[in-house]
Design a protein around this motif. Structure first.
Motif, short mmCIF file in Angstrom:
data_model
loop_
_atom_site.label_atom_id
_atom_site.label_comp_id
_atom_site.label_asym_id
_atom_site.label_seq_id
_atom_site.Cartn_x
_atom_site.Cartn_y
_atom_site.Cartn_z
N ALA A 182 0.88 -1.16 0.00
CA ALA A 182 0.00 0.00 0.00
C ALA A 182 0.92 1.21 0.00
O ALA A 182 1.82 1.32 0.85
CB ALA A 182 -0.90 0.00 1.23
N GLU A 183 0.72 2.12 -0.98
CA GLU A 183 1.61 3.26 -1.12
C GLU A 183 0.83 4.55 -1.35
O GLU A 183 -0.20 4.54 -2.01
CB GLU A 183 2.53 3.07 -2.33
N LEU A 184 1.36 5.61 -0.83
CA LEU A 184 0.92 6.95 -1.19
C LEU A 184 1.71 7.33 -2.43
O LEU A 184 2.95 7.20 -2.44
CB LEU A 184 1.22 7.91 -0.04
N VAL A 185 1.03 7.76 -3.50
CA VAL A 185 1.73 8.03 -4.77
C VAL A 185 1.50 9.47 -5.21
O VAL A 185 0.43 10.04 -4.99
CB VAL A 185 1.28 7.04 -5.87
N PHE A 186 2.54 10.02 -5.83
CA PHE A 186 2.54 11.38 -6.33
C PHE A 186 2.90 11.35 -7.80
O PHE A 186 3.90 10.77 -8.18
CB PHE A 186 3.57 12.24 -5.58
#
Length: 189
Positions: free
Chosen positions: A183-187
């Motif tokens: 699970a990742e926060l992506v930009f």
């Protein structure tokens, strides 16, 4: 070594094919988050048994950078670190001590969400590639395949969930075939 060379050639062919598709403005995505390794070999009734099977580090344990190669294709380079726990089931058995997992993967992605629902905040994809990892002082290589999706809160910020099956070339190690969820926060920029 032959298997690694074959996988690299397949990946380069994938990259060449993706560049021949219609190009749109290239986008780069950076992500960071957690990864979960399931090395239990108990897929039938224990797949979601996190307490006994999942190896989770309590901090940021995965980073990745992805670049778009065409309208539906991208390539991602990611690194991950985790602790393989003696308290968890490892290949349907237990181990004597904890050890550190360090992995590096190069995966191609095929985004198929536009075929289902255009202009959705979801980006769904299939992924495949190669990887290398070190655990318990031993290294191994993998062929990777999986799927995932990203939900975009706005045009630049999203949450990505992914699951990848990793098939090890050397089967004689404690950590060989395994599943890695993340699970990742992506930009996107």
């Amino acid at each position: 070594m032959k298997n690694t060379l074959l996988l690299v050639l397949v990946f380069l062919s994938f990259k060449g094919f993706s560049q021949s598709t219609e190009q749109k403005a290239k986008k780069t995505t950076f992500g960071f988050g957690i990864n979960i390794i399931d090395n239990s070999s108990t897929f039938k009734s224990q797949f979601l048994n996190a307490e006994e099977n999942w190896n989770i580090s309590p901090s940021i344990s995965k980073v990745g950078i992805e670049t778009q190669l065409g309208e539906f294709f991208a390539v991602e380079l990611s690194g991950s670190i985790n602790t393989i726990s003696a308290k968890k089931i490892q290949n349907a058995a237990t181990i004597d001590k904890d050890f550190t997992f360090i992995g590096l993967d190069v995966n191609g992605k095929f985004y198929f969400d536009e075929f289902i629902c255009k202009n959705s905040p979801f980006d769904a994809y299939f992924t495949a590639g190669v990887g290398a990892f070190s655990s318990d002082g031993k290294s191994n290589q993998t062929a990777n395949t999986g799927m995932g999706f990203a939900y975009w809160f706005n045009s630049n910020l999203g949450l990505r969930l992914q699951t990848v099956g990793k098939y090890a070339f050397d089967k004689d190690q404690v950590l060989n075939n395994h599943i890695q969820n993340s699970a990742e926060l992506v930009f996107k920029f």
